[in-house]
Design a protein around this motif. Sequence first.
Motif, PDB file in Angstrom:
ATOM      1  N   LEU A 189       0.867  -1.178   0.000  1.00 46.39           N
ATOM      2  CA  LEU A 189       0.000   0.000   0.000  1.00 46.39           C
ATOM      3  C   LEU A 189       0.903   1.227   0.000  1.00 46.39           C
ATOM      4  CD1 LEU A 189      -2.831  -1.090   2.456  1.00 46.39           C
ATOM      5  CD2 LEU A 189      -3.104  -0.442   0.052  1.00 46.39           C
ATOM      6  N   ALA A 190       1.085   1.783  -1.196  1.00 43.54           N
ATOM      7  CA  ALA A 190       2.029   2.885  -1.393  1.00 43.54           C
ATOM      8  C   ALA A 190       1.323   4.231  -1.270  1.00 43.54           C
ATOM      9  CB  ALA A 190       2.694   2.754  -2.762  1.00 43.54           C
ATOM     10  N   GLY A 191       2.133   5.299  -1.333  1.00 49.19           N
ATOM     11  CA  GLY A 191       1.593   6.646  -1.353  1.00 49.19           C
ATOM     12  C   GLY A 191       1.295   7.068  -2.783  1.00 49.19           C
ATOM     13  N   TYR A 216       6.701 -10.471  -8.523  1.00 51.10           N
ATOM     14  CA  TYR A 216       6.171  -9.122  -8.321  1.00 51.10           C
ATOM     15  C   TYR A 216       5.010  -8.930  -9.284  1.00 51.10           C
ATOM     16  CZ  TYR A 216       5.582  -4.088  -8.725  1.00 51.10           C
ATOM     17  OH  TYR A 216       5.045  -2.829  -8.765  1.00 51.10           O
ATOM     18  N   ASN A 217       3.876  -8.539  -8.746  1.00 55.47           N
ATOM     19  CA  ASN A 217       2.684  -8.364  -9.562  1.00 55.47           C
ATOM     20  C   ASN A 217       2.095  -6.993  -9.280  1.00 55.47           C
ATOM     21  OD1 ASN A 217       0.100  -8.498 -10.785  1.00 55.47           O
ATOM     22  ND2 ASN A 217       0.037 -10.721 -10.518  1.00 55.47           N
ATOM     23  N   GLU A 218       1.903  -6.191 -10.339  1.00 59.21           N
ATOM     24  CA  GLU A 218       1.361  -4.841 -10.191  1.00 59.21           C
ATOM     25  C   GLU A 218      -0.009  -4.847  -9.514  1.00 59.21           C
ATOM     26  OE1 GLU A 218       2.542  -1.920 -10.736  1.00 59.21           O
ATOM     27  OE2 GLU A 218       4.328  -2.228 -11.971  1.00 59.21           O
ATOM     28  N   ARG A 219      -0.740  -5.938  -9.652  1.00 55.07           N
ATOM     29  CA  ARG A 219      -2.079  -6.006  -9.052  1.00 55.07           C
ATOM     30  C   ARG A 219      -2.018  -5.930  -7.530  1.00 55.07           C
ATOM     31  NH1 ARG A 219      -5.331 -11.031 -10.394  1.00 55.07           N
ATOM     32  NH2 ARG A 219      -3.356 -12.014  -9.830  1.00 55.07           N
ATOM     33  N   TYR A 220      -0.856  -6.243  -6.974  1.00 52.98           N
ATOM     34  CA  TYR A 220      -0.706  -6.238  -5.522  1.00 52.98           C
ATOM     35  C   TYR A 220      -0.134  -4.921  -4.993  1.00 52.98           C
ATOM     36  CZ  TYR A 220      -1.725 -11.231  -5.366  1.00 52.98           C
ATOM     37  OH  TYR A 220      -2.356 -12.444  -5.468  1.00 52.98           O
ATOM     38  N   VAL A 221      -0.045  -3.921  -5.860  1.00 51.96           N
ATOM     39  CA  VAL A 221       0.436  -2.595  -5.456  1.00 51.96           C
ATOM     40  C   VAL A 221      -0.688  -1.590  -5.640  1.00 51.96           C
ATOM     41  CG1 VAL A 221       2.111  -0.756  -5.867  1.00 51.96           C
ATOM     42  CG2 VAL A 221       2.811  -3.161  -6.066  1.00 51.96           C
ATOM     43  N   PHE A 222      -1.060  -0.943  -4.558  1.00 52.38           N
ATOM     44  CA  PHE A 222      -2.124   0.060  -4.585  1.00 52.38           C
ATOM     45  C   PHE A 222      -1.580   1.387  -4.066  1.00 52.38           C
ATOM     46  CE2 PHE A 222      -4.372  -3.838  -4.875  1.00 52.38           C
ATOM     47  CZ  PHE A 222      -5.638  -3.573  -5.397  1.00 52.38           C
ATOM     48  N   HIS A 223      -1.892   2.468  -4.773  1.00 52.54           N
ATOM     49  CA  HIS A 223      -1.450   3.806  -4.372  1.00 52.54           C
ATOM     50  C   HIS A 223      -2.597   4.555  -3.707  1.00 52.54           C
ATOM     51  CE1 HIS A 223       2.440   3.740  -6.504  1.00 52.54           C
ATOM     52  NE2 HIS A 223       1.804   2.985  -7.386  1.00 52.54           N
ATOM     53  N   ILE A 231      -7.678   5.024   1.650  1.00 50.34           N
ATOM     54  CA  ILE A 231      -6.835   3.928   2.136  1.00 50.34           C
ATOM     55  C   ILE A 231      -7.687   2.688   2.418  1.00 50.34           C
ATOM     56  CG2 ILE A 231      -5.364   3.142   4.027  1.00 50.34           C
ATOM     57  CD1 ILE A 231      -4.534   6.141   4.342  1.00 50.34           C
ATOM     58  N   MET A 232      -8.806   2.871   3.096  1.00 49.82           N
ATOM     59  CA  MET A 232      -9.673   1.729   3.423  1.00 49.82           C
ATOM     60  C   MET A 232     -10.194   1.058   2.161  1.00 49.82           C
ATOM     61  SD  MET A 232     -11.717   3.379   6.680  1.00 49.82           S
ATOM     62  CE  MET A 232     -12.809   1.980   6.868  1.00 49.82           C
ATOM     63  N   MET A 233     -10.560   1.853   1.164  1.00 46.79           N
ATOM     64  CA  MET A 233     -11.036   1.312  -0.099  1.00 46.79           C
ATOM     65  C   MET A 233      -9.941   0.500  -0.791  1.00 46.79           C
ATOM     66  SD  MET A 233     -12.452   3.363  -3.447  1.00 46.79           S
ATOM     67  CE  MET A 233     -10.812   4.000  -3.818  1.00 46.79           C
ATOM     68  N   GLN A 234      -8.720   1.036  -0.801  1.00 48.16           N
ATOM     69  CA  GLN A 234      -7.608   0.351  -1.449  1.00 48.16           C
ATOM     70  C   GLN A 234      -7.272  -0.953  -0.720  1.00 48.16           C
ATOM     71  OE1 GLN A 234      -7.063   1.479  -4.274  1.00 48.16           O
ATOM     72  NE2 GLN A 234      -5.845   3.345  -4.382  1.00 48.16           N
ATOM     73  N   ALA A 235      -7.279  -0.915   0.596  1.00 49.15           N
ATOM     74  CA  ALA A 235      -6.960  -2.116   1.370  1.00 49.15           C
ATOM     75  C   ALA A 235      -7.981  -3.223   1.120  1.00 49.15           C
ATOM     76  CB  ALA A 235      -6.897  -1.775   2.853  1.00 49.15           C
ATOM     77  N   LEU A 236      -9.249  -2.865   1.100  1.00 47.16           N
ATOM     78  CA  LEU A 236     -10.292  -3.870   0.867  1.00 47.16           C
ATOM     79  C   LEU A 236     -10.259  -4.391  -0.571  1.00 47.16           C
ATOM     80  CD1 LEU A 236     -13.253  -2.286   2.870  1.00 47.16           C
ATOM     81  CD2 LEU A 236     -11.804  -4.229   3.521  1.00 47.16           C
ATOM     82  N   SER A 237      -9.898  -3.517  -1.513  1.00 49.56           N
ATOM     83  CA  SER A 237      -9.761  -3.955  -2.908  1.00 49.56           C
ATOM     84  C   SER A 237      -8.622  -4.953  -3.040  1.00 49.56           C
ATOM     85  CB  SER A 237      -9.507  -2.753  -3.816  1.00 49.56           C
ATOM     86  OG  SER A 237     -10.617  -1.884  -3.829  1.00 49.56           O
ATOM     87  N   MET A 238      -7.537  -4.690  -2.320  1.00 53.62           N
ATOM     88  CA  MET A 238      -6.406  -5.609  -2.355  1.00 53.62           C
ATOM     89  C   MET A 238      -6.796  -6.975  -1.789  1.00 53.62           C
ATOM     90  SD  MET A 238      -2.667  -5.248  -0.496  1.00 53.62           S
ATOM     91  CE  MET A 238      -2.078  -3.940  -1.564  1.00 53.62           C
ATOM     92  N   MET A 239      -7.500  -6.980  -0.666  1.00 62.47           N
ATOM     93  CA  MET A 239      -7.866  -8.242  -0.037  1.00 62.47           C
ATOM     94  C   MET A 239      -9.011  -8.952  -0.759  1.00 62.47           C
ATOM     95  SD  MET A 239      -5.588  -8.505   2.196  1.00 62.47           S
ATOM     96  CE  MET A 239      -6.180 -10.042   2.921  1.00 62.47           C
ATOM     97  N   ALA A 240      -9.649  -8.259  -1.732  1.00 62.78           N
ATOM     98  CA  ALA A 240     -10.707  -8.884  -2.525  1.00 62.78           C
ATOM     99  C   ALA A 240     -10.163  -9.555  -3.781  1.00 62.78           C
ATOM    100  CB  ALA A 240     -11.755  -7.838  -2.913  1.00 62.78           C
ATOM    101  N   ILE A 255      -1.402   4.968   7.071  1.00 63.15           N
ATOM    102  CA  ILE A 255      -1.983   4.030   6.102  1.00 63.15           C
ATOM    103  C   ILE A 255      -2.277   2.690   6.782  1.00 63.15           C
ATOM    104  CG2 ILE A 255      -1.510   2.703   4.001  1.00 63.15           C
ATOM    105  CD1 ILE A 255      -0.001   5.089   2.914  1.00 63.15           C
ATOM    106  N   ALA A 256      -1.355   2.258   7.633  1.00 67.02           N
ATOM    107  CA  ALA A 256      -1.550   0.972   8.326  1.00 67.02           C
ATOM    108  C   ALA A 256      -2.735   1.023   9.276  1.00 67.02           C
ATOM    109  CB  ALA A 256      -0.276   0.609   9.092  1.00 67.02           C
ATOM    110  N   PHE A 257      -2.916   2.135   9.998  1.00 66.77           N
ATOM    111  CA  PHE A 257      -4.028   2.238  10.945  1.00 66.77           C
ATOM    112  C   PHE A 257      -5.370   2.056  10.228  1.00 66.77           C
ATOM    113  CE2 PHE A 257      -1.323   5.372  13.641  1.00 66.77           C
ATOM    114  CZ  PHE A 257      -0.536   4.309  14.090  1.00 66.77           C
ATOM    115  N   SER A 258      -5.535   2.791   9.114  1.00 72.43           N
ATOM    116  CA  SER A 258      -6.789   2.701   8.365  1.00 72.43           C
ATOM    117  C   SER A 258      -6.967   1.318   7.755  1.00 72.43           C
ATOM    118  CB  SER A 258      -6.817   3.769   7.264  1.00 72.43           C
ATOM    119  OG  SER A 258      -6.796   5.068   7.821  1.00 72.43           O
TER     120      SER A 258
END
Length: 344
Positions: A189-191, A216-223, A231-240, A255-258
Motif C-alpha cells: 500500500l504505497a503513497g 512481483y505483480n502490479e495487481r498487488y500494489v495500490f497507491h 486507504i480503506m477502499m484500497q486495502a479492501l480492494s487488495m484483499m478482494a 496508512i496501516a491504521f486505516s
Amino acid sequence: MTKNTPVTIKDIAHALNLSASTVSRALRGMPEIHPETRQAVLQLAQEWDYQPNQLAKNLVKSRTRTIGVILPTLSYYFFSSVLNSIEEAAMQAGYSVVVCQTNESYLREVAQIQNLLNSQVEGFIISLARDTQDLDHINRLLRKQIPVVIFDRYAEGIEASKVIVDNKLAAFKATEHLIENGCQRLGCLAGPPNLLISNQRLEGFKEALRKYDLPYNERYVFHSDFTQENIMMQALSMMALPEPPDGILTMSDRIAFSTMYALKQKGIRIPDDVAIVSFNNEPTCIYLSPSLSSVNQSIQEMGSQVVRLLLKQLESEHSIPETVTLSTQLMVRESSMLSKKKVS
C-alpha cells in the motif's frame, strides 16, 4: 551579473540606462515615474526574478535570527515530532522558528515561501507537499543563495542540503521480515505515484521479492492519497483479489491504521490472514491490537541535523550541499509475527 548572483536595483538600472533611484521609485510604484518607465522596470524585474528583500546580502547588516519551516501537515506524528526537535535545536542556537503548513498543496507551498520571504526569515527548512512536482520555487531560493535544507520528503533535481533515511533499504528489510516469517504473496500500500520516498520504498519492496525469487505483480500494489476513506477502499480492494496477499508493506503508520481498521471490519485476521509492516513507528503502534510492526526513524536526530546544516549555510558564504542519511530500525511487533504452524 553571474547566474547565481542575486539581481540588484543597480543591475536593472544599468540594463535600462536609468538611475538606481528611478528604478527604486518605479518598483515602489511612486506616481512621479512615467508609466512606460515603470512598466519597463517591472517587466525586467520579473524576468530577472528580482526580490526586494535580498536576504543573501542583507543578513550581515540586519539579522532577524528567524528560520522558516514549511511542513506538509502538523496532524501527522512524524512531522510534529520533527518540528519539536527543530525548534529545540534552533532555540539553543539563538534562533526562533516560523512554521507554515501546506496541507499537501503545491500552490500553498509556493505562497508560504513567499510569505516567509516577506517576513525576512534567514533560511528555510522544507519537507515537500504531496502535490509538489514543479520545483522552480525551491530552485529560485537556491539561485538567490538563500539557505535551504530539505528533509524527509525531497525530490531529485534540488541541489540543496537534505536529511533523509535510506527508504529503499528500510523497505527491503521490512519486506524481508515478512518473507522470513512465512509470507509468500506480498502486497504494497504505497503513497501517491509522484511521491519519491514512496517510490523508493516500493523499490526496496521489489528488491526483497527478487532476492527470495517471489513474483512481483502490479495487481498487488495500490497507491493511496493518504485520506482514510481512500486507504480503506484500497486495502479492501487488495484483499478482494482472487488470491489476496498474506503480507502487506504499508508506506506509513497512518496508512496501516486505516488498513487494519478496514480489515477488522471484514473479519480479516491480523497477522493470521495477513501480516502487516509499516513506517514511522508512531507511539500508537504499541497500543493497537495487534500491536503494529513499524520502521523507526531517528526523529530527534533528523531535527537536529537539519538545523545543523542550515546554520552551517548561514555562517558560511560558500557552503556545499550535503546529504545526511540516517539509519532506521524495524520494530517487530504482533502484526507481522505469524504463528509457527503457518510459517512451517
